[in-house]
Write a protein that holds these residues in place. Structure first.
Motif, mmCIF file in Angstrom:
data_model
loop_
_atom_site.group_PDB
_atom_site.id
_atom_site.type_symbol
_atom_site.label_atom_id
_atom_site.label_comp_id
_atom_site.label_asym_id
_atom_site.label_seq_id
_atom_site.Cartn_x
_atom_site.Cartn_y
_atom_site.Cartn_z
ATOM 1 N N ARG A 99 -2.526 3.041 -8.716
ATOM 2 C CA ARG A 99 -3.044 1.735 -9.139
ATOM 3 C C ARG A 99 -3.918 1.178 -8.021
ATOM 4 N N ARG A 100 -4.945 0.454 -8.406
ATOM 5 C CA ARG A 100 -5.887 -0.108 -7.429
ATOM 6 C C ARG A 100 -5.201 -1.021 -6.417
ATOM 7 N N ILE B 65 0.843 -1.202 0.000
ATOM 8 C CA ILE B 65 0.000 0.000 0.000
ATOM 9 C C ILE B 65 0.877 1.250 0.000
ATOM 10 N N LYS B 66 0.651 2.089 -1.019
ATOM 11 C CA LYS B 66 1.385 3.338 -1.159
ATOM 12 C C LYS B 66 0.516 4.558 -0.883
ATOM 13 N N ALA B 67 -0.805 4.322 -0.818
ATOM 14 C CA ALA B 67 -1.731 5.427 -0.558
ATOM 15 C C ALA B 67 -2.919 4.921 0.254
ATOM 16 N N SER C 267 -14.903 -0.363 -6.581
ATOM 17 C CA SER C 267 -13.846 0.306 -7.345
ATOM 18 C C SER C 267 -12.619 -0.598 -7.473
ATOM 19 N N GLY C 268 -12.678 -1.797 -6.893
ATOM 20 C CA GLY C 268 -11.571 -2.730 -7.000
ATOM 21 C C GLY C 268 -10.416 -2.428 -6.064
ATOM 22 N N ALA D 33 -10.222 9.714 -7.423
ATOM 23 C CA ALA D 33 -8.955 9.843 -6.690
ATOM 24 C C ALA D 33 -7.856 9.014 -7.351
ATOM 25 N N LEU D 34 -8.195 7.804 -7.767
ATOM 26 C CA LEU D 34 -7.213 6.955 -8.446
ATOM 27 C C LEU D 34 -6.655 7.651 -9.690
#
Length: 180
Positions: free
Chosen positions: A108-109, A27-29, A129-130, A101-102
């Protein structure tokens, strides 16, 4: 049908999401709901604990983005002390706000998680939203008037989820286990 409300993780509160655990899960965000997730719905100034958590994520290079159904004025006022980017009028439970936001932040999801205190809005929007999701307990046991109806329906949904998925339990952190 009930599987659309099943969170990836259930963690007691947002502060239990450490940079180490987030990074270990790619996870980056962190996309986060505002009211009763990031701040108490009736206290827009946040807490010292919130400031500390946000600083830890910033130092680790993990972006935090508020995705809220509130108006621009409400979200802008609430996130101003934290200097956080946001999507207002996200239309959750629709995936529109998360997808926006993506796109806006070129994410990336698979490198994003949505954190929220409601199955019917936050988790449902993440699922559609995956994006992986983290359900947290609300900061306060009281809610704004608009959320009270959701909470009643949410109790029924949670009962059904726990019936169908007995492994669905509150965790201390992301490492205990995924709920799916």
């Amino acid at each position: 049908m009930v599987s659309g409300f099943k969170p990836t993780w259930m963690v007691t509160n947002i502060y239990d999401l450490t940079p180490t655990d987030l990074r270990a899960n790619g996870i980056k965000a962190v996309m986060t709901d505002l009211d009763n997730t990031l701040i108490a719905w009736n206290n827009p100034d946040g807490t010292p604990e919130l400031h500390h958590w946000l600083n830890l994520l910033e130092l680790a290079g993990i972006q935090v983005i508020v995705v809220s159904n509130n108006s621009r004025a409400r979200v802008d006022r609430a996130v101003a002390p934290f200097n956080l980017p946001y999507i207002h009028r996200a239309l959750k439970p629709l995936a529109w706000g998360l997808n926006r936001a993506l796109r806006r932040w070129h994410l990336r999801r698979d490198e994003v998680v949505m954190v929220g205190d409601q199955l019917l809005t936050d988790v449902w929007a993440a699922h559609h939203s995956g994006v992986r999701s983290v359900l947290v307990k609300p900061i306060l046991s009281s809610d704004a008037w608009i959320t009270k109806g959701n909470r009643l329906l949410e109790k029924v949904v949670m009962w059904r989820l726990r019936h169908n998925y007995p492994e669905l339990t509150w965790q201390e952190d992301l490492n205990e286990r995924k709920t799916h």
